[in-house]
Write an enzyme that holds these catalytic residues in place. Structure first.
Site, PDB file in Angstrom:
ATOM      1  N   CYS A   1       0.933  29.432 -16.349  1.00  0.00           N
ATOM      2  CA  CYS A   1       0.431  29.872 -17.653  1.00  0.00           C
ATOM      3  C   CYS A   1      -0.026  28.683 -18.495  1.00  0.00           C
ATOM      4  O   CYS A   1       0.543  28.376 -19.548  1.00  0.00           O
ATOM      5  CB  CYS A   1       1.525  30.669 -18.369  1.00  0.00           C
ATOM      6  SG  CYS A   1       0.912  31.638 -19.742  1.00  0.00           S
ATOM      7  N   GLU A   2      -1.028  27.977 -18.016  1.00  0.00           N
ATOM      8  CA  GLU A   2      -1.641  26.831 -18.702  1.00  0.00           C
ATOM      9  C   GLU A   2      -3.122  26.800 -18.339  1.00  0.00           C
ATOM     10  O   GLU A   2      -3.472  26.955 -17.166  1.00  0.00           O
ATOM     11  CB  GLU A   2      -1.008  25.504 -18.253  1.00  0.00           C
ATOM     12  CG  GLU A   2       0.461  25.337 -18.568  1.00  0.00           C
ATOM     13  CD  GLU A   2       0.697  24.841 -19.993  1.00  0.00           C
ATOM     14  OE1 GLU A   2      -0.290  24.554 -20.695  1.00  0.00           O
ATOM     15  OE2 GLU A   2       1.872  24.757 -20.377  1.00  0.00           O
TER      16      GLU A   2
ATOM     17  N   PRO B   1       0.834  -1.209   0.000  1.00  0.00           N
ATOM     18  CA  PRO B   1       0.000   0.000   0.000  1.00  0.00           C
ATOM     19  C   PRO B   1       0.866   1.255   0.000  1.00  0.00           C
ATOM     20  O   PRO B   1       1.935   1.295   0.614  1.00  0.00           O
ATOM     21  CB  PRO B   1      -0.794  -0.129   1.304  1.00  0.00           C
ATOM     22  CG  PRO B   1       0.099  -0.937   2.200  1.00  0.00           C
ATOM     23  CD  PRO B   1       0.811  -1.901   1.293  1.00  0.00           C
TER      24      PRO B   1
ATOM     25  N   ARG C   1      -0.775   4.850  -1.421  1.00  0.00           N
ATOM     26  CA  ARG C   1      -1.793   5.897  -1.329  1.00  0.00           C
ATOM     27  C   ARG C   1      -2.579   5.818  -0.017  1.00  0.00           C
ATOM     28  O   ARG C   1      -2.777   6.833   0.665  1.00  0.00           O
ATOM     29  CB  ARG C   1      -2.749   5.748  -2.518  1.00  0.00           C
ATOM     30  CG  ARG C   1      -3.835   6.795  -2.597  1.00  0.00           C
ATOM     31  CD  ARG C   1      -4.940   6.368  -3.567  1.00  0.00           C
ATOM     32  NE  ARG C   1      -4.428   5.971  -4.857  1.00  0.00           N
ATOM     33  CZ  ARG C   1      -4.315   6.765  -5.911  1.00  0.00           C
ATOM     34  NH1 ARG C   1      -4.666   8.027  -5.793  1.00  0.00           N
ATOM     35  NH2 ARG C   1      -3.866   6.300  -7.059  1.00  0.00           N
TER      36      ARG C   1
END
Length: 435
Positions: free
Chosen positions: A355-356, A285, A287
């Site tokens: 800047c996306e 495990p 996460r």
């Protein structure tokens, strides 16, 4: 103190705390954005597995928990889990070195990954790795060559692709036949026969991993059942399988509507499918051990009123937490100052300064009023947050903070701009011409 879905974090006296520390105090000390981890949260997530495993261990089922470092590779996080009894699952030499530096012995480290290099294999064998998880026929040949050259036999598992669809996001599914991971189940006997014939290899285990965001046990049962059948066939072929690596653990609830993971059903599925084989079982495990134990603390730069949408512009960006841009992932976002239950909710797009257009954390999220300068927190961000962060737009890496009780420590500081620039060197032909 109000109820809170994430262990280690709660509103106390109208302010969001990490254990006994107000998040505003951390923001004042280290700035924003910043990752904040709770020791109590890490311990609660560990015990969610370990306590459930206890009665099955008493029945003779040997199970090791090897924390998957790819979820969060901070040394202090690894050490906290190591102190609780965790081994490590790593996918690079860098992660292996981090596990060792955090105090996990080499014989409790599993080295996974679909693209290991000869140098990485040599490093793993040299330190005495517990197991290499091999994922292809070419890798078998490579590991054999390295092990033979070093004179160090390689204990290996062969990772099998069981063709079980876990029903998760396509970018995190790992157990379908079209995924890049593992060797097709129909080729498993050939793979183990080849491993047995090659010099320097000790084929001791079968490994699988079908994904890390499963909240139901049915896919696990399907995959584990296939492993059990394969182990019996391999033993008939004269391959002494003594270990089973069952891959990642349960998923985590990101949305309030998500089901809670059922650790009892998960461990029962293991015992009922492979418990009769007498194998040592490894779980990996990642996460589920760290996600809910961490959050990303950010500050509101602006509230931008557009003609058609309202935007909450934060100082955190996609390079700090890229899961929403990468996976369309959901993270609950809360104001650090507890809103009144009567506060009206209105839809906002939560965005960062990069800047996306992809630098968007949430679209039309219902939020209470939040003023410029206010602090907010992305919950369940302890996994694949800091570990996946980068420096796009030349933004410094985010600091990481570990809390225990009413104390906190910076466990990775924010590098200065000067330190970032010092990593680069101008070639001689671009040096300025003397005046």
């Amino acid at each position: 103190m109000s109820c809170f879905p994430t262990p280690g974090f709660a509103y106390v006296g109208g302010a969001l705390h990490a254990e006994g520390v107000p998040l505003s105090r951390i923001a004042d000390a280290v700035g924003t954005p910043a990752y904040v981890y709770s020791t109590a949260g890490l311990e609660a997530n560990w015990h969610a597995y370990d306590d459930v495993l206890a009665p099955y261990r008493a029945k003779g089922l040997g199970i090791d928990i090897c924390y998957a470092l790819k979820a969060n590779s901070n040394l202090a996080v690894i050490r906290t889990l190591a102190n609780l009894g965790a081994g490590a699952d790593v996918v690079s030499e860098g992660e292996m070195r981090r596990a060792l530096a955090a105090g996990i012995p080499a014989d409790r480290i599993v080295f996974s990954g679909v693209g290991k290099t000869p140098e990485e294999v040599a490093a793993a064998l040299t330190v005495g790795i517990h197991q290499l998880n091999v994922e292809s026929f070419p890798e078998l040949e490579m590991v054999s060559a390295v092990a033979t050259r070093l004179g160090k036999p390689a204990p290996i598992a062969i990772r099998i692709n069981p063709d079980v669809d876990a029903g998760t996001h396509g970018k995190i599914a790992t157990g379908r036949k079209e995924d890049k991971f593992g060797i097709d189940l129909s080729l498993a006997r050939d793979a183990f026969a080849r491993a047995k014939a090659l010099p320097g290899l000790q084929p001791v285990a079968v490994a699988i991993h079908i994904g890390s965001q499963l909240l139901k046990t049915t896919p696990f049962r399907q995959a584990f059942g296939k492993v059990a059948e394969l182990v019996q066939v391999l033993r008939e072929d004269g391959i002494p399988i003594s270990r089973i690596d069952l891959g990642g653990g349960l998923g985590v609830p990101y949305r309030p509507s998500d089901a809670e993971p059922d650790h009892h059903s998960y461990v029962a599925a293991i015992f009922e499918t492979v418990g009769h084989l007498g194998c040592q079982v490894t779980l990996e495990p990642g996460r589920s051990l760290v996600a809910s134990a961490g959050l990303l603390l950010a500050r509101v730069n602006f509230v931008k009123e557009g003609l058609h949408r309202r935007f909450l512009v934060l100082d955190a960006a996609m390079n700090d937490l890229m899961r929403p841009a990468l996976y369309d992932a959901w993270h609950t976002l809360l104001p650090v100052e507890e809103p009144s239950p009567a506060s009206p909710l209105s839809p906002v797009d939560v965005v960062g300064p990069v800047c996306e257009s992809g630098d968007t954390f949430a679209k039309q999220r219902e939020m209470p009023p939040v003023a410029p300068g206010a602090l907010v927190a992305f919950l369940t961000a302890g996994a694949y947050g800091a570990a996946m962060s980068g420096t796009y737009n030349s933004r410094p890496l985010v600091p990481e903070v570990l809390v225990t009780g009413d104390s906190f420590a910076v466990v990775r500081r924010r590098p200065s701009f000067e330190e970032s620039l010092a990593l680069e060197k101008m070639p001689d032909w671009l040096s300025p011409t003397p005046a």
